[in-house]
Motif scaffolding. Sequence first.
Motif, PDB file in Angstrom:
ATOM      1  N   ARG A 141      62.971  85.546   9.980  1.00 28.28           N
ATOM      2  CA  ARG A 141      63.272  86.981   9.986  1.00 28.28           C
ATOM      3  C   ARG A 141      64.341  87.312   8.953  1.00 28.28           C
ATOM      4  O   ARG A 141      65.273  86.536   8.722  1.00 28.28           O
ATOM      5  CB  ARG A 141      63.751  87.445  11.356  1.00 28.28           C
ATOM      6  N   VAL A 143      67.440  89.360   8.184  1.00 24.89           N
ATOM      7  CA  VAL A 143      68.509  90.072   8.885  1.00 24.89           C
ATOM      8  C   VAL A 143      69.296  90.872   7.855  1.00 24.89           C
ATOM      9  O   VAL A 143      69.860  90.313   6.908  1.00 24.89           O
ATOM     10  CB  VAL A 143      69.436  89.099   9.635  1.00 24.89           C
ATOM     11  N   VAL A 154      66.783  84.008   9.346  1.00 25.82           N
ATOM     12  CA  VAL A 154      66.849  83.210  10.576  1.00 25.82           C
ATOM     13  C   VAL A 154      65.459  82.685  10.894  1.00 25.82           C
ATOM     14  O   VAL A 154      64.505  83.460  11.011  1.00 25.82           O
ATOM     15  CB  VAL A 154      67.386  84.046  11.759  1.00 25.82           C
ATOM     16  N   ALA A 159      66.229  81.835  16.080  1.00 23.33           N
ATOM     17  CA  ALA A 159      66.472  83.266  16.238  1.00 23.33           C
ATOM     18  C   ALA A 159      66.749  83.621  17.697  1.00 23.33           C
ATOM     19  O   ALA A 159      66.111  83.095  18.608  1.00 23.33           O
ATOM     20  CB  ALA A 159      65.271  84.052  15.726  1.00 23.33           C
ATOM     21  N   LYS A 162      67.234  89.417  19.827  1.00 21.88           N
ATOM     22  CA  LYS A 162      67.319  90.575  18.932  1.00 21.88           C
ATOM     23  C   LYS A 162      66.700  90.254  17.576  1.00 21.88           C
ATOM     24  O   LYS A 162      65.966  91.070  17.010  1.00 21.88           O
ATOM     25  CB  LYS A 162      68.778  90.982  18.772  1.00 21.88           C
ATOM     26  N   GLU A 163      66.977  89.075  17.069  1.00 25.53           N
ATOM     27  CA  GLU A 163      66.450  88.692  15.757  1.00 25.53           C
ATOM     28  C   GLU A 163      64.941  88.483  15.792  1.00 25.53           C
ATOM     29  O   GLU A 163      64.236  88.781  14.830  1.00 25.53           O
ATOM     30  CB  GLU A 163      67.166  87.427  15.274  1.00 25.53           C
ATOM     31  N   GLN A 164      64.429  87.994  16.925  1.00 28.56           N
ATOM     32  CA  GLN A 164      62.982  87.790  17.044  1.00 28.56           C
ATOM     33  C   GLN A 164      62.222  89.112  17.057  1.00 28.56           C
ATOM     34  O   GLN A 164      61.017  89.136  16.765  1.00 28.56           O
ATOM     35  CB  GLN A 164      62.671  86.991  18.307  1.00 28.56           C
ATOM     36  N   ILE A 166      62.707  91.508  14.976  1.00 32.20           N
ATOM     37  CA  ILE A 166      62.628  92.016  13.601  1.00 32.20           C
ATOM     38  C   ILE A 166      61.231  91.740  13.047  1.00 32.20           C
ATOM     39  O   ILE A 166      60.691  90.646  13.198  1.00 32.20           O
ATOM     40  CB  ILE A 166      63.693  91.337  12.721  1.00 32.20           C
TER      41      ILE A 166
END
Length: 455
Positions: A141, A143, A154, A159, A162-164, A166
Amino acid sequence: MAKRNAIILAAGKGTRMRSKLYKVLHQVCGKTMVDHVLTQLENAKIENIITVVGFGAKTVEEQLGHRTHYVLQKQQLGTGDAVMQAKDLLANEDGETIVVSGDTPLFTAETFEKLFQYHEQRHAAATILTSIAPDPTGYGRIVRNEVGIVERIVEQKDANVKEQAIHEINTGVYCFDNKKLFAALSKINNDNAQGEYYLTDVIGILKNAGEIVTAYKMADFDESMGVNDRIALARANKLMQARINRHWMQEGVSMIDPETTYIDADVQLGKDTVLEGNVVIKGHTVIGNDCYISAGSRIIDSTIHDAVKITSSTLEDAEMHNGSDIGPNSHLRPAAEIGENVHIGNFCEVKKAYIGANTKVGHLTYIGNATLGKNINVGCGVVFVNYDGTNKHHTNVGDHAFIGSNSNLVAPVNIAQDAFIAAGSTITDSVEQYDMAIARARQVNKKDYAKKLPW
């Protein structure tokens, strides 16, 4: 303009392919995936291309030849380690370096060129090629901070929730200032879930050093598709096939049903040629203008000149000259050459033979290891008997000869021009000009014999 370099990552085995063939050597529309990548880099005018090999190194090098330099990654320790194998060839070079995976066959030279331009215009140390994925699962992802500046990449396994969420993903293609790339690579470590040296960690190192890191978002997510299993391979073939067919239709080729028309990447087609559905054209086939290829035809590594008609037939390493036609259900095998305006009818087979202009081979005939002249008539059921169980032998037939139906020409034998072979003959000796050869038993009628039969 700074010198442009490229590194192709092609060292992985690809265990998810479940194959003895190394992943990057699987084909998409008749060309290995790594060859697709190399071809597009060449089309983008990259001056210096290095391919990182590992599993199947020798086979990859045989496939790509001298079009690229090679370095070996002995152990599969991650993408960062793979790029480091090019250090001796690149580390001291000025210019820009693009890094791309050998299992991404759908990238185009146009996309590579746009990435370079974006990177150079912003004087960046690194530019990430990104895209918006409908389902980002499995991708790294991108960021960004609150103003849209790239902060880091990431990986999926590292991840958080929250990052997953994206959807902007890393396509795995990067453009770097070459010297800054190798300086940063010396600082990466393998402190991650995989225990590998990630090339993506270079982004964080450059950011922390105050360097400019940008991201160029490409429009077509499908182009970024990586192939890791047979399901993805099938989809890549489908996407590439649609691209190839669209190109040729834009160039003046008519396709009755593009979704069932299969054309390899290196095929060349002429204008006003018509392809029906369920046609397969493979290898380095070249087809001229004004041809008609009907449903069920399969053409491999063959040369088809102008105004040729192929009806539901198979051609392999063969050549058909202007105005000739074949089929339905006939087969040209390797080294068959069909002259101008020659007619090859249904259920015929030709191998390692030349057939001269205006000759007609009606149907149910085999011609092998032979040279036929012009304006010959070859009747139904003729066999050129070319094999004695050990060796193949040649037959010559001169211009204007007539070969009657159901004749066998037992090679080696010469039939002179203007000779006539009576139907049903088995010819073992040469026939001179204007001679008629009859080689069959004389007919005998037994009067009233049928009356003696029991039925």
